[in-house]
Design a protein around this motif. Structure first.
Motif, mmCIF file in Angstrom:
data_model
loop_
_atom_site.group_PDB
_atom_site.id
_atom_site.type_symbol
_atom_site.label_atom_id
_atom_site.label_comp_id
_atom_site.label_asym_id
_atom_site.label_seq_id
_atom_site.Cartn_x
_atom_site.Cartn_y
_atom_site.Cartn_z
ATOM 1 N N MET A 1 5.126 20.944 1.891
ATOM 2 C CA MET A 1 5.029 19.491 2.077
ATOM 3 C C MET A 1 5.766 18.788 0.935
ATOM 4 S SD MET A 1 1.662 17.147 2.710
ATOM 5 C CE MET A 1 1.361 17.957 4.270
ATOM 6 N N LYS A 2 6.634 17.846 1.291
ATOM 7 C CA LYS A 2 7.421 17.169 0.262
ATOM 8 C C LYS A 2 7.267 15.653 0.371
ATOM 9 C CE LYS A 2 11.664 17.598 3.063
ATOM 10 N NZ LYS A 2 11.155 18.573 4.039
ATOM 11 N N LEU A 3 7.308 14.988 -0.776
ATOM 12 C CA LEU A 3 7.262 13.537 -0.836
ATOM 13 C C LEU A 3 8.655 13.007 -0.496
ATOM 14 C CD1 LEU A 3 5.733 10.907 -1.688
ATOM 15 C CD2 LEU A 3 6.630 11.307 -3.985
ATOM 16 N N VAL A 4 8.769 12.177 0.551
ATOM 17 C CA VAL A 4 10.084 11.721 1.000
ATOM 18 C C VAL A 4 10.280 10.216 0.835
ATOM 19 C CG1 VAL A 4 10.437 13.634 2.583
ATOM 20 C CG2 VAL A 4 9.260 11.561 3.389
ATOM 21 N N ALA A 5 9.217 9.473 0.612
ATOM 22 C CA ALA A 5 9.370 8.028 0.435
ATOM 23 C C ALA A 5 8.150 7.455 -0.270
ATOM 24 C CB ALA A 5 9.585 7.326 1.774
ATOM 25 N N ILE A 6 8.370 6.362 -0.977
ATOM 26 C CA ILE A 6 7.304 5.629 -1.665
ATOM 27 C C ILE A 6 7.388 4.181 -1.210
ATOM 28 C CG2 ILE A 6 6.355 4.933 -3.898
ATOM 29 C CD1 ILE A 6 7.960 7.306 -5.115
ATOM 30 N N TYR A 7 6.262 3.611 -0.837
ATOM 31 C CA TYR A 7 6.243 2.202 -0.455
ATOM 32 C C TYR A 7 5.488 1.416 -1.517
ATOM 33 C CZ TYR A 7 5.407 -2.166 1.981
ATOM 34 O OH TYR A 7 5.355 -3.506 2.307
ATOM 35 N N ILE A 8 6.162 0.427 -2.079
ATOM 36 C CA ILE A 8 5.551 -0.465 -3.070
ATOM 37 C C ILE A 8 5.275 -1.798 -2.382
ATOM 38 C CG2 ILE A 8 5.878 -1.632 -5.279
ATOM 39 C CD1 ILE A 8 7.740 0.663 -6.069
ATOM 40 N N PRO A 9 4.001 -2.176 -2.220
ATOM 41 C CA PRO A 9 3.661 -3.394 -1.482
ATOM 42 C C PRO A 9 4.256 -4.649 -2.136
ATOM 43 C CG PRO A 9 1.733 -2.002 -1.779
ATOM 44 C CD PRO A 9 2.809 -1.432 -2.651
ATOM 45 N N ARG A 10 4.264 -5.704 -1.391
ATOM 46 C CA ARG A 10 4.855 -6.948 -1.869
ATOM 47 C C ARG A 10 4.014 -7.556 -2.990
ATOM 48 N NH1 ARG A 10 3.008 -8.557 3.502
ATOM 49 N NH2 ARG A 10 1.274 -10.050 3.371
ATOM 50 N N GLN A 11 4.719 -8.186 -3.912
ATOM 51 C CA GLN A 11 4.123 -8.979 -5.001
ATOM 52 C C GLN A 11 3.236 -8.161 -5.949
ATOM 53 O OE1 GLN A 11 2.373 -12.721 -3.683
ATOM 54 N NE2 GLN A 11 3.638 -12.698 -1.834
ATOM 55 N N VAL A 12 3.537 -6.870 -6.129
ATOM 56 C CA VAL A 12 2.718 -6.090 -7.061
ATOM 57 C C VAL A 12 3.497 -5.667 -8.310
ATOM 58 C CG1 VAL A 12 1.169 -5.217 -5.280
ATOM 59 C CG2 VAL A 12 3.210 -3.924 -5.854
ATOM 60 N N LEU A 13 4.830 -5.678 -8.232
ATOM 61 C CA LEU A 13 5.650 -5.357 -9.405
ATOM 62 C C LEU A 13 6.640 -6.492 -9.644
ATOM 63 C CD1 LEU A 13 6.414 -1.515 -9.032
ATOM 64 C CD2 LEU A 13 4.790 -2.621 -10.565
ATOM 65 N N THR A 14 6.084 -7.654 -9.925
ATOM 66 C CA THR A 14 6.921 -8.850 -10.063
ATOM 67 C C THR A 14 7.837 -8.769 -11.281
ATOM 68 O OG1 THR A 14 5.102 -9.941 -11.248
ATOM 69 C CG2 THR A 14 5.265 -10.308 -8.866
ATOM 70 N N HIS A 15 7.426 -8.040 -12.316
ATOM 71 C CA HIS A 15 8.276 -7.932 -13.511
ATOM 72 C C HIS A 15 9.528 -7.106 -13.239
ATOM 73 C CE1 HIS A 15 5.905 -4.253 -13.518
ATOM 74 N NE2 HIS A 15 6.702 -3.736 -14.423
ATOM 75 N N ILE A 16 9.533 -6.345 -12.136
ATOM 76 C CA ILE A 16 10.705 -5.548 -11.768
ATOM 77 C C ILE A 16 11.448 -6.208 -10.601
ATOM 78 C CG2 ILE A 16 11.518 -3.329 -10.870
ATOM 79 C CD1 ILE A 16 10.583 -3.194 -13.743
ATOM 80 N N PHE A 17 10.732 -6.503 -9.531
ATOM 81 C CA PHE A 17 11.375 -6.971 -8.301
ATOM 82 C C PHE A 17 11.364 -8.486 -8.134
ATOM 83 C CE2 PHE A 17 9.736 -2.645 -7.271
ATOM 84 C CZ PHE A 17 10.978 -2.042 -7.129
ATOM 85 N N GLY A 18 10.779 -9.197 -9.095
ATOM 86 C CA GLY A 18 10.794 -10.652 -9.049
ATOM 87 C C GLY A 18 9.561 -11.242 -8.366
ATOM 88 N N GLU A 19 9.382 -12.540 -8.601
ATOM 89 C CA GLU A 19 8.239 -13.246 -8.001
ATOM 90 C C GLU A 19 8.337 -13.230 -6.466
ATOM 91 O OE1 GLU A 19 5.613 -14.526 -9.458
ATOM 92 O OE2 GLU A 19 6.286 -14.006 -11.499
ATOM 93 N N ASN A 20 7.181 -13.046 -5.831
ATOM 94 C CA ASN A 20 7.084 -13.073 -4.363
ATOM 95 C C ASN A 20 8.003 -12.061 -3.678
ATOM 96 O OD1 ASN A 20 5.238 -15.313 -4.454
ATOM 97 N ND2 ASN A 20 6.998 -16.658 -4.829
ATOM 98 N N HIS A 21 8.195 -10.922 -4.341
ATOM 99 C CA HIS A 21 9.101 -9.927 -3.752
ATOM 100 C C HIS A 21 8.484 -9.289 -2.499
ATOM 101 C CE1 HIS A 21 6.970 -6.178 -4.861
ATOM 102 N NE2 HIS A 21 6.648 -6.768 -6.001
ATOM 103 N N ASN A 22 9.357 -8.856 -1.627
ATOM 104 C CA ASN A 22 8.927 -8.156 -0.424
ATOM 105 C C ASN A 22 8.540 -6.721 -0.757
ATOM 106 O OD1 ASN A 22 9.421 -10.352 1.305
ATOM 107 N ND2 ASN A 22 11.605 -9.816 1.423
ATOM 108 N N GLY A 23 7.887 -6.066 0.196
ATOM 109 C CA GLY A 23 7.585 -4.661 0.000
ATOM 110 C C GLY A 23 8.858 -3.827 -0.090
ATOM 111 N N GLN A 24 8.809 -2.777 -0.886
ATOM 112 C CA GLN A 24 9.986 -1.944 -1.129
ATOM 113 C C GLN A 24 9.718 -0.519 -0.642
ATOM 114 O OE1 GLN A 24 12.791 -3.266 -2.682
ATOM 115 N NE2 GLN A 24 11.764 -5.259 -2.793
ATOM 116 N N THR A 25 10.540 -0.036 0.296
ATOM 117 C CA THR A 25 10.469 1.357 0.717
ATOM 118 C C THR A 25 11.557 2.131 -0.001
ATOM 119 O OG1 THR A 25 9.680 0.682 2.895
ATOM 120 C CG2 THR A 25 10.433 2.960 2.649
#
Length: 622
Positions: free
Chosen positions: A1-25
Motif C-alpha cells: 500500500m502506497k501513499l499517492v496523494a495528500i489533501y489539505i483542506p481549505r483555509q488551514v495553511l494560510t501562511h503557505i497558501f494564502g488567506e481563504n485558500h482553496n483545498g489543495q490536492t
C-alpha cells in the motif's frame, strides 16, 4: 500500500497558501491522479480520479513502490507538506493505493505507515509534531537523543553527538554484503579510531543499601592499586628523577587500564541509580558477605573484586520470587574487550583515550551495546555516554552527510529489531511497527559533491531496502538540485510556485508546470523545475558582464572619450572578458571591444585560446 496523494483542506495553511485558500490536492505519482474537494459541511470527497498516463508499474528498485520529490523556491512550504504527515496536522486526508493499484483508500491519518523523517538541518520541532508512528531523525533530535538531554556545554554536546555518529557509521559499514555498494559510492573507511572513556558522575540515592559499601570499597581499591602498580613499574625501570617520571609513558597504560575498570563500575552503578528506588531493600549478597569479608578482600585486584561482587550479588523482590542477577558475562566482556584493545605503553598519549583499528572499534561497540541491552529487561536501558568514538581522519561535509543518512536509518532498524524503539527519543512510540515505511528525506543531498548527487537517487534505492529488509518502502524527498531531480519522472514531482507571497501547487495541466525532468538537460531543469529567473549564471558574474557590455556600447556610441581613464578602463574590461568561460559570450564581447581599438589582436587572442581549448578537448576524447 502506497501513499499517492495528500489533501489539505481549505483555509488551514494560510501562511503557505494564502488567506481563504482553496483545498489543495497534492499528487505524488501513483497510478491515478486524484482531485478532492469539500462540500458545504467541509467534508472532503473524491471529485475525480483519472489515470496517470506516465505511471509505470515496478519502475523503482528493490520493493520500493513509489519515490516522489517536492521542489520549489525557499519558503514555498516543502517542509510544511512533509509536516502534514505528522499528528498535529491530522486535518489532512491521505489517499492510498493498494498493492494492485486499482483500489484506493481515503484515510484521516497516516498511521498506515511507519514514518521516518530525516534532515541534516538543525530544525527544532515541537514535541506535538511527534506521534506513535513518527520517528524524527533530524540533526537536532539525534543530538538530543545522543547526549541523553544532559546539561552540558555545546562543545561537549557536539563531541558526544559526533561520537555516537561514528558508532553508527562503523556499524553501517560492517553490514554484511555492503562493501560493493560502498565502493560504488566511493566513501572512505577508517583505519584508526580514537576511543575515549568518559567518567560518570552519579548520586547514591537509588543504589541498593547492601550494594553501596561494595561500590565505595571498589573506589578505594582502585586508588590503592594505581599507587602500588605505578610505583612497582617505576622501580622496575629504575626511574627516580621527577623529570624522568613525568616524561615516561610507563604508567599511562596502568592508569588507562584502571580508569576503564573504574568507569565501567561507575556505569554499572549508574544503571542501578537510573532503575529507580525499586531495589533499595531488595539487593542481597550471597552468604551475607560484606565488604569486610575475606572472600572479597582477598581478591588479587580491583577487577577481580568487582567480578566477585557481580557473581555474588542479586535482587530478590519477595521471598518466593526469582533471583535477578547482574549480566555478569556482558559486563566482563566489555571490560576485557576494552583492555585487550589497548596499545603498547609507548603508543598511549592520554590515560583516558587510545587508538584502535577498525575491527577492534567494532568489537568494542558490539560489547558495549550487548552490555547496555543486557540490563534492559530487569534494570534500565541507560544511554549516558561511557565510551565515545572519533575518526583518526577528517571527512568532507558530503562524506559525513552520506554516512549520517544511511547510518541513522540502520541504527533505527537495529533499535526496532531489538525492541528498544520506544525509547528512541523522549516521545512515546507505539509498541508494534508495520511493514510499510514512508521515509521523508528533507534536502538530504545538501552538501553532496555533484558526482554523489548524480548517484543519490540510485543509491538510496539500493541501500535503504538493504537496511530495512522485507519492508515496503516509499520515499519522499525535497531537493534544490537538478542532478537529483533528473532521476524523477515528471508526474512524481510536486511543484510549488511562489506567486504574490502565496504558494501554488501546480497541477499536472498547469501551463506553469515544467514538463521535462527525467533524464533532462541540467540547464533546462534549473531554468524550469527550480524556477530560476533571469539566466543561469550567478548574479555577480551577470552584473560584471552587463557592466562591460554597457561600457563597450557607451564608448562605441560616444565621440568623446576621457583619454586619461579610457586606456585603464579598456584594459580592465578586456581582463573581465578574458576570464569569461562561456565561449559565445566571450567571443562576441571580444569582437565588440575590438571595435574600440585600431587592431584586432585581442579578438585573435581570444579565438586562439578557444581553439586551443577545443583542440585539447578533442584530443582528450580521442
Amino acid at each position: 500500500m502506497k501513499l499517492v496523494a495528500i489533501y489539505i483542506p481549505r483555509q488551514v495553511l494560510t501562511h503557505i497558501f494564502g488567506e481563504n485558500h482553496n483545498g489543495q490536492t497534492i499528487n505524488l505519482g501513483g497510478k491515478y491522479i486524484y482531485t478532492l474537494e469539500e462540500d458545504s459541511n467541509k467534508k472532503a470527497y473524491l471529485k475525480e480520479r483519472k489515470e496517470n498516463p506516465k505511471f509505470i508499474e515496478n519502475f523503482w528498485l528493490n520493493n520500493i513502490p513509489l519515490i516522489s520529490a517536492i521542489v520549489g523556491e525557499n519558503g514555498t512550504g516543502k517542509t510544511t507538506i512533509l509536516n502534514s504527515l505528522r499528528d498535529s496536522y491530522s486535518f489532512c486526508k491521505f489517499i492510498y493505493e493498494t498493492g494492485n493499484s486499482e483500489e484506493y483508500l481515503i484515510n484521516d491519518d497516516a498511521e498506515i505507515n511507519e514514518i521516518i523523517y530525516y534532515s541534516s538541518f538543525f530544525n527544532i520541532n515541537s514535541s506535538d509534531s511527534e506521534n506513535g508512528n513518527f520517528r524524527d531523525l533530524s540533526k537536532y533530535q539525534m543530538m538530543i537523543d545522543d547526549t541523553e538531554y544532559e546539561n552540558l556545554d555545546l562543545t561537549t554536546l557536539l563531541e558526544l553527538h559526533n561520537s555516537e555518529n561514528l558508532k553508527r557509521w562503523i556499524k553501517f559499514i560492517e553490514l554484511k554484503n555492503l562493501s560493493g555498494l560502498l565502493e560504488k559510492m566511493a566513501l572512505p573507511t577508517f583505519e584508526k579510531i580514537k576511543i575515549k572513556i568518559h567518567t560518570i558522575h552519579i548520586d547514591h540515592h537509588d543504589t541498593s543499601y547492601r550494594f553501596r559499601p561494595f561500590f565505595e570499597e571498589l573506589k578505594i581499591r582502585i586508588k590503592k592499586e594505581r599507587t602500588q602498580r605505578e610505583q612497582a613499574e617505576l622501580d622496575r625501570l629504575n626511574l627516580t628523577k621527577r623529570e624522568e617520571i613525568r616524561e615516561s609513558k610507563a604508567t599511562k597504560r596502568i592508569k588507562l587500564e584502571l580508569e576503564i575498570i573504574s568507569r565501567v563500575i561507575l556505569k554499572t552503578q549508574n544503571i542501578l541509580e537510573n532503575s529507580g528506588n525499586k531495589y533499595l531493600e531488595e539487593g542481597y549478597i550471597k552468604n551475607d558477605y560484606s565488604e569486610e569479608s575475606k572472600e572479597f578482600l582477598n581478591q588479587p585486584n580491583t577487577k577481580e573484586a568487582f567480578y566477585w561482587f557481580l557473581e555474588n550479588s542479586y535482587i530478590k523482590l519477595s521471598e518466593n520470587s526469582k533471583e535477578i542477577y547482574f549480566p555478569v558475562n556482558e559486563i566482563k566482556n566489555l571490560i576485557e574487550t576494552l583492555l585487550s584493545s589497548l596499545p603498547e605503553a609507548k603508543d598511549i598519549e592520554n590515560w583516558t583515550e587510545f587508538e584502535t583499528n577498525f575491527q577492534q572499534a567494532l568489537e568494542i561497540i558490539k560489547a558495549y551495546e550487548n552490555f547496555l541491552l543486557a540490563f534492559k529487561q530487569n534494570f534500565t536501558y541507560d544511554k549516558k555516554v561511557l565510551i565515545s568514538f572519533s575518526p583518526a581522519k577528517n571527512l568532507s561535509s558530503g562524506e559525513k552527510g552520506l554516512y549520517d543518512l544511511f547510518s541513522v536509518l540502520n541504527d533505527l532498524n537495529y533499535r526496532i529489531e531489538n525492541n528498544i524503539h520506544k525509547n528512541y527519543s523522549i516521545f512515546n512510540k507505539r509498541e508494534e511497527v508495520t511493514d510499510n515505511l514512508l521515509i521523508l528525506l528533507d534536502e538530504a543531498d545538501l552538501g553532496f559533491h555533484p558526482e554523489w548527487k548524480k548517484k543519490y537517487v540510485n543509491i538510496i534505492q539500493q541501500i535503504i531496502p538493504f537496511i530495512f529488509k522485507k519492508k515496503s518502502i516509499q520515499i519522499i524527498i525535497t531537493t534544490h538540485d537538478p542532478l537529483t531531480l533528473s532521476d524523477f519522472p515528471n508526474n512524481n514531482i510536486v511543484y510549488l510556485l511562489k506567486n504574490d507571497n502565496r504558494t501554488e501547487v501546480l497541477d499536472y495541466d498547469s501551463k506553469y508546470r515544467p514538463t521535462k525532468t527525467f533524464g533532462a538537460n541540467i540547464s533546462d531543469l534549473l531554468a524550469e523545475s527550480f524556477f530560476v529567473n533571469d539566466g543561469l549564471i550567478g548574479d555577480f558574474a551577470k552584473e560584471k558582464i552587463e557592466k562591460t557590455i554597457e561600457w563597450i556600447n557607451n564608448n562605441i556610441e560616444s565621440k568623446i572619450r576621457n583619454t586619461d581613464t579610457f586606456s585603464k578602463e579598456l584594459e580592465y574590461h578586456k581582463r573581465v572578458i578574458s576570464i569569461i568561460d562561456e565561449p559565445i559570450i566571450k567571443i562576441k564581447l571580444s569582437e565588440m571591444i575590438s571595435e574600440l581599438e585600431d587592431d584586432n589582436d585581442f579578438q585573435k587572442q581570444i579565438l586562439n585560446d578557444e581553439i586551443k581549448f577545443l583542440t585539447k578537448k578533442r584530443d582528450y576524447l580521442k
